[in-house]
Scaffold this active site. Structure first.
Site, PDB file in Angstrom:
ATOM      1  N   GLU A 215      83.715 -31.736 -62.205  1.00 42.53           N
ATOM      2  CA  GLU A 215      84.347 -32.742 -62.200  1.00 42.53           C
ATOM      3  C   GLU A 215      82.737 -33.367 -61.763  1.00 42.53           C
ATOM      4  O   GLU A 215      82.234 -33.889 -61.856  1.00 42.53           O
ATOM      5  CB  GLU A 215      84.355 -32.499 -60.196  1.00 42.53           C
ATOM      6  CG  GLU A 215      85.227 -31.999 -59.840  1.00 42.53           C
ATOM      7  CD  GLU A 215      85.458 -31.669 -58.619  1.00 42.53           C
ATOM      8  OE1 GLU A 215      86.373 -32.607 -57.378  1.00 42.53           O
ATOM      9  OE2 GLU A 215      85.332 -30.556 -57.187  1.00 42.53           O
ATOM     10  N   HIS A 239      90.750 -21.632 -54.894  1.00 41.25           N
ATOM     11  CA  HIS A 239      91.766 -22.222 -56.574  1.00 41.25           C
ATOM     12  C   HIS A 239      90.996 -21.371 -57.351  1.00 41.25           C
ATOM     13  O   HIS A 239      92.379 -20.978 -57.875  1.00 41.25           O
ATOM     14  CB  HIS A 239      90.973 -23.700 -56.489  1.00 41.25           C
ATOM     15  CG  HIS A 239      91.165 -24.798 -55.173  1.00 41.25           C
ATOM     16  ND1 HIS A 239      91.668 -24.611 -54.181  1.00 41.25           N
ATOM     17  CD2 HIS A 239      90.370 -25.509 -54.756  1.00 41.25           C
ATOM     18  CE1 HIS A 239      92.106 -25.995 -53.663  1.00 41.25           C
ATOM     19  NE2 HIS A 239      91.524 -26.623 -54.274  1.00 41.25           N
TER      20      HIS A 239
END
Length: 465
Positions: A215, A239
């Site tokens: 990210e 996740h």
């Protein structure tokens, strides 16, 4: 959707960041798409004594900032179904919520389905669960818990005990929005509906699996939450482990909720505990300067790790997991890197010459890279790429991951939600890393992580770079 019973949707933490960015826009999308029940109410809950109109203004602002374009969409029809119940919600003092819920049931009928969505930090889950039981708001309700479900193995066990003292397991929806992504669900369809893919979905043909979520974002808007979790808790044990299970599972008996959950949780039970020698942790330069972060914080904002799956299908294949903040690229990509052909007459084949990838960002795509002859007079090898954007599939009408999962809650479908047996083993797998983590190394903003993280993905290296 008209067959769905009337629904009262209670959103705890309704004025918080998660509700504003994810839950409210997703609920609004379901309204615009006509996927909500004919009769529904949305009740926000928070500490302040906010009026209905003030909360509606807040929701409208959140939708304009993070949701679909309002334009001619039915905001008025949405707004008239929005309420607020303020003054907090605790075992000792439930605030206005019981009264507002009782009023909603008078309006919609006693058989209205009650759905509680706890969009709050995990440290609050036990208290809110106990309060639901104490104020008779748990019976028959469905309760959605955000991730992470606990912050350690001990915290998970305590939370799981409290939850099951108040709720039956069938009432519990532990959300992980990566499981709601269109491309994540297409992992199943591509594999189980296409023999040419199913036949190579194993260690004989796959050299490594990469689950890569770098990210470019910082943590400025959620510094207090992030400094209590870090990348390992926020992303790795939630996740990335769940996506790894989606890839590694054996074929379920069906895609019904119980069968799909069982296949996922069974393979999680085959994850080998993390070897900290195969983990790199990092913290981006300037993290400690963010307001809300301790001056001496050693919280990880980056993690890269090898995960091994001890099944006949995947034994010996490294699952390479990576995520971090303030990196040079943003991506959400799952890649199966295939082995080079044995006894090939061609030489100098690239290590990443054949890759099947799933882009999990946005509405998703399925991509294939393969080694080809470069057109021209010479016999030079190159890499060609094919891409199938999922929105281009005929009649495609994708939902956001949160919208899909909220819809599943309304339908009572738990197939894309996690179960406690699998989560219990997730904490066992992560225990070596959580109990004795390696040194957190610094890395520069805009880089792809700290020194040593690239070596984990040898020989082909990280495909996202």
């Amino acid at each position: 959707m008209a067959s769905l019973q009337p629904t009262i949707f209670v959103l705890f933490g309704a004025t918080g960041d998660l509700a504003k960015r994810m839950v409210l826009p997703s609920f609004y999308q379901l309204h615009v798409e006509g996927l909500l029940p004919e009769e529904w109410l949305l009740i926000g809950n928070g500490r302040h004594d906010t009026s209905d109109d003030e909360f509606r203004d807040h929701v409208h602002g959140a939708l304009k900032e993070y949701g679909s374009e309002l334009g001619s969409k039915d905001w008025d029809g949405f707004a008239k179904r929005v309420r607020f119940a303020g003054n907090g919600f605790t075992v000792e003092d439930p605030g206005a919520l019981p009264e507002v819920v009782a009023s909603a049931k008078e309006e919609m009928g006693e058989d209205a389905q009650l759905v509680h969505y706890i969009a709050l930090p995990p440290s609050t889950f036990q208290d809110y669960t106990k309060a639901l039981g104490a104020h008779d708001l748990a019976d028959g309700a469905r309760v959605v818990y955000e991730k992470p479900f606990g912050t350690s193995q001990h915290a998970f066990e305590e939370l799981d005990k409290v939850v099951h003292e108040v709720l039956d397991e069938k009432q519990v929806y532990r959300i992980d929005h990566f499981l709601g992504k269109e491309a994540t669900q297409n992992l199943h369809v591509l594999r189980f509906a296409n023999g040419m893919i199913d036949g190579i979905w194993n260690a004989e043909h796959v050299a490594q699996v990469q689950i890569d979520v770098p990210e470019t974002l910082n943590i400025d808007d959620r510094a207090e939450f992030y400094d209590s979790t870090g990348a390992v808790l926020d992303m790795l044990v939630t996740h990335l482990f769940q996506v790894a299970a989606e890839i590694a599972m054996e074929p379920p008996a069906s895609l019904a909720a119980d069968d799909l959950q069982s296949a996922r949780e069974t393979v999680i039970g085959c994850f080998r505990p993390i070897d900290t020698a195969e983990v790199v942790l990092g913290q981006y330069d300037g993290y400690r300067d963010v307001e809300g972060v301790a001056d001496d914080s050693t919280v990880d904002t980056f993690v890269a790790a090898k995960l091994w799956v001890d099944t006949d299908r995947w034994r010996g294949v490294p699952f390479l997991l990576r995520t971090g903040k303030m990196l040079g690229v943003s991506a959400q990509r799952v890649s199966l890197v295939f082995r080079k052909p044995e006894n090939s007459p061609l030489t100098d084949l690239p290590d990443d010459g054949a890759v099947l990838s799933f882009d999990l960002s946005g509405s998703g795509s399925i991509d294939m890279a393969m080694t080809v002859k470069e057109p021209g007079p010479d016999f030079d090898l190159s890499t060609g790429h094919l891409s199938l954007p999922l929105p281009s599939v005929p009649n495609a009408d994708p939902l956001s991951p949160y919208s899909r999962l909220i819809l599943d809650v309304l339908n009572g479908d738990r197939s894309l939600f996690t179960r406690p047996d699998g989560l219990a083993h997730v904490w066992e797998v992560a225990a070596p890393l959580l109990n004795d983590p390696p040194e957190v190394k610094p890395y520069a903003d805009g880089s792809m992580g700290p020194e040593g993280s690239a070596d984990l993905a040898a020989p082909c290296g990280w495909l996202v770079h």
